[in-house]
Design an enzyme around this catalytic site. Structure first.
Site, PDB file in Angstrom:
ATOM      1  N   SER A 137     -17.539   2.766  19.513  1.00  0.00           N
ATOM      2  CA  SER A 137     -16.800   1.112  19.360  1.00  0.00           C
ATOM      3  C   SER A 137     -15.655   1.889  17.321  1.00  0.00           C
ATOM      4  O   SER A 137     -17.252   2.747  17.045  1.00  0.00           O
ATOM      5  CB  SER A 137     -17.566  -0.055  19.019  1.00  0.00           C
ATOM      6  N   LYS A 163     -12.798   0.706  21.296  1.00  0.00           N
ATOM      7  CA  LYS A 163     -13.000  -0.319  20.654  1.00  0.00           C
ATOM      8  C   LYS A 163     -12.794  -0.590  18.966  1.00  0.00           C
ATOM      9  O   LYS A 163     -12.914   0.379  18.849  1.00  0.00           O
ATOM     10  CB  LYS A 163     -14.309  -0.800  21.362  1.00  0.00           C
ATOM     11  N   LYS A 165     -12.672  -1.512  15.863  1.00  0.00           N
ATOM     12  CA  LYS A 165     -12.899  -2.353  14.525  1.00  0.00           C
ATOM     13  C   LYS A 165     -11.212  -2.863  13.888  1.00  0.00           C
ATOM     14  O   LYS A 165     -10.715  -2.101  12.930  1.00  0.00           O
ATOM     15  CB  LYS A 165     -14.020  -1.940  14.184  1.00  0.00           C
ATOM     16  N   ASP A 191     -12.152  -5.647  18.040  1.00  0.00           N
ATOM     17  CA  ASP A 191     -13.480  -6.653  16.693  1.00  0.00           C
ATOM     18  C   ASP A 191     -12.826  -7.200  15.506  1.00  0.00           C
ATOM     19  O   ASP A 191     -13.367  -6.171  14.677  1.00  0.00           O
ATOM     20  CB  ASP A 191     -14.888  -6.166  17.754  1.00  0.00           C
ATOM     21  N   GLU A 216     -12.076  -9.282  20.587  1.00  0.00           N
ATOM     22  CA  GLU A 216     -13.052  -9.581  20.350  1.00  0.00           C
ATOM     23  C   GLU A 216     -13.744 -10.521  19.375  1.00  0.00           C
ATOM     24  O   GLU A 216     -13.203 -10.423  17.995  1.00  0.00           O
ATOM     25  CB  GLU A 216     -14.225  -9.244  19.781  1.00  0.00           C
ATOM     26  N   ASP A 241     -18.379 -12.044  20.716  1.00  0.00           N
ATOM     27  CA  ASP A 241     -19.995 -12.293  20.831  1.00  0.00           C
ATOM     28  C   ASP A 241     -20.170 -12.609  19.979  1.00  0.00           C
ATOM     29  O   ASP A 241     -21.776 -13.696  20.645  1.00  0.00           O
ATOM     30  CB  ASP A 241     -19.512 -10.608  19.278  1.00  0.00           C
ATOM     31  N   LYS A 265     -25.386  -9.139  23.695  1.00  0.00           N
ATOM     32  CA  LYS A 265     -26.262  -8.593  23.531  1.00  0.00           C
ATOM     33  C   LYS A 265     -27.704  -8.499  23.615  1.00  0.00           C
ATOM     34  O   LYS A 265     -27.778 -10.319  22.992  1.00  0.00           O
ATOM     35  CB  LYS A 265     -25.925  -7.839  21.936  1.00  0.00           C
ATOM     36  N   GLY A 293     -23.586  -3.357  21.823  1.00  0.00           N
ATOM     37  CA  GLY A 293     -24.248  -2.187  20.481  1.00  0.00           C
ATOM     38  C   GLY A 293     -24.260  -2.753  19.029  1.00  0.00           C
ATOM     39  O   GLY A 293     -23.654  -3.501  18.862  1.00  0.00           O
TER      40      GLY A 293
HETATM   41  O1  OSB Z   1     -19.900  -6.302  16.695  1.00  0.00           O
HETATM   42  O2  OSB Z   1     -19.758  -4.863  18.540  1.00  0.00           O
HETATM   43  C1  OSB Z   1     -20.493  -5.288  17.038  1.00  0.00           C
HETATM   44  C2  OSB Z   1     -22.202  -2.281  15.177  1.00  0.00           C
HETATM   45  C3  OSB Z   1     -22.796  -3.857  14.605  1.00  0.00           C
HETATM   46  C4  OSB Z   1     -22.348  -5.244  13.757  1.00  0.00           C
HETATM   47  C5  OSB Z   1     -21.739  -5.489  15.443  1.00  0.00           C
HETATM   48  C6  OSB Z   1     -21.260  -5.066  16.116  1.00  0.00           C
HETATM   49  C7  OSB Z   1     -21.564  -3.009  15.759  1.00  0.00           C
HETATM   50  C8  OSB Z   1     -20.873  -1.902  17.183  1.00  0.00           C
HETATM   51  C9  OSB Z   1     -21.533  -0.906  17.490  1.00  0.00           C
HETATM   52  O3  OSB Z   1     -19.837  -2.494  17.707  1.00  0.00           O
HETATM   53  C10 OSB Z   1     -21.090  -0.761  19.062  1.00  0.00           C
HETATM   54  C11 OSB Z   1     -22.401   0.177  19.127  1.00  0.00           C
HETATM   55  O4  OSB Z   1     -23.680   0.417  18.977  1.00  0.00           O
HETATM   56  O5  OSB Z   1     -21.938   1.645  19.105  1.00  0.00           O
HETATM   57 MG    MG Z   2     -18.631  -7.414  18.058  1.00  0.00          MG
END
Ligand code: OSB
Ligand code: MG
Length: 382
Positions: A137, A163, A165, A191, A216, A241, A265, A293
């Protein structure tokens, strides 16, 4: 297992590099760790994924600490549970909401059961895989070029899914650049962490041209209806999510057509029992799930890897190796990823599969509270 004591502690662990999502940036994690003890003296570690600020969900490390101390831990101390799976109902009865606080305790009970029965946690959960595909991510960057460099390097390392952001203003051009650099074959997704509104449909539709495996959580977490309207306009599958906090939300998602993939999660949904219910419900309807995660330490990661070994986790999880997050993790061995982009499920070890470096955890601890069973019936301790 009869739970005799739970120790809460907060450690501070700096990330190797800041991680930026649409609702904020984190440079150092404040992590709430739990240590559960039963009457035999056996123990298990668990992690609460709540962040410092309520920018992902309403919970924070401080609200979780309070909920655990006031309502959740008192509900389980002194009680005997036949299995970790029995803890979910007890916690649901103790408080509404606070899923991340509940999950830490509930998963810790599963960890303790694995420890006591000398079985690997993944096996106890019903896992079927020895290795799990890993995705990365990548946080929001200042320029498309910088993001594309990071994505190319992640592909090089073997990650099975990239992924990105996104947020309004850092989306279409960023994804275009990344797709151009990594080529058409690399599984790519985005995401948004709920950064868009129903009025952004045209913008989000522009992402269809990049062949993303999914988008996402584009819209608000409570907005299943508008996700459904958006999904009708998009070719790209929507993955939920933040919106999925229990198996009933999956039912709603399916009925409305709000999405076609679920990011599970365990922290977000209150633990393993709820995660398994969501997993099973998705499987029934032929919808894939994958394990998300929350920038966990090696303790939280152990629980995520175990969960991701269940059969319907058919897409790569956000299960990056320890080195992506930390100069040094708090577990031994640290979590690693092979050049093939796979993480091993530690089926050769009982319990959560990693040792916690207690000395290091002590050194990182900034606050601690030990909660013990005082002999009064559980539930009357509030
Ligand atoms: O939306 O998946 C998410 C981290 C903090 C808050 C939300 C998210 C995330 C990540 C991190 O995408 C994924 C990881 O732990 O590698
Ligand atoms: Mg997410």
């Amino acid at each position: 297992m009869k739970l005799e004591a739970v120790t809460l502690r907060e450690i501070h662990l700096p990330l190797r590099e800041p991680f930026r999502i649409s609702s904020g940036t984190v440079s150092e994690r404040r992590i709430l760790l739990l240590e559960l003890h039963d009457e035999s003296g056996a123990g298990a570690w668990a992690e609460c994924v709540a962040a410092e600020r309520p920018n992902y969900s309403p919970e924070t490390i401080d609200t979780a600490w309070l909920a655990l101390r006031l309502w959740l831990v008192p509900r389980v101390l002194g009680r005997t549970f036949g299995a970790g799976s029995a803890v979910h109902a007890a916690l649901e009865g103790a408080a509404r909401g606070h899923p991340m606080a509940k999950a830490a305790l509930e998963m810790g009970a599963w960890g303790l059961e694995a420890e006591l029965s000398r079985r690997p946690l993944a096996e106890l959960l019903g896992g079927v895989r020895q290795t799990v595909e890993v995705g990365v991510s990548l946080g929001i960057e200042d320029s498309p070029e910088r993001l594309a460099e990071k994505a190319a390097s992640a592909v090089e390392r073997g990650y099975r899914k990239i992924k990105l952001k996104i947020e309004p203003g850092s989306d279409v051009e960023f994804v275009r650049k990344v797709r151009e650099v990594v080529g058409p074959e690399v599984p790519l997704m985005v995401d948004a962490n709920a950064a868009y509104g129903p009025e952004d449909g045209d913008r989000l539709q522009e992402l269809d041209e990049f062949g993303l495996t999914m988008i996402e959580q584009p819209l608000d977490r409570t907005d299943l209806l508008r996700h459904a309207r958006l999904q009708k306009r998009l070719e790209t599958p929507i993955c939920l999510d933040e919106s999925i906090d229990c198996v009933d939300r999956v039912e709603d998602m399916i009925a409305l057509g709000s999405g076609r993939v679920v990011n599970i999660k365990p922290g977000r949904v209150g633990g393993f029992t709820a995660s398994r219910a969501i997993h099973d419900r998705c499987r029934e309807s032929g919808l894939p799930v994958w394990c998300g995660g929350m920038l966990e330490s090696g303790i939280g990661r152990a629980y995520n890897v175990a969960l991701a070994s269940l059969p319907n986790f058919t897409m790569p999880g956000d299960l990056s190796p320890s080195r992506r997050y930390w100069a040094r993790d708090i577990v031994d061995p640290e979590w690693t990823m092979g050049p093939d982009g796979m993480v091993q499920v530690p089926l050769d070890r009982p319990g959560i599969g990693v040792e916690v470096d207690r000395e290091r955890v002590e050194a990182l601890t900034v606050r601690r509270e030990r909660l013990v069973h005082d002999g009064r019936p559980a539930g009357l301790q509030e």
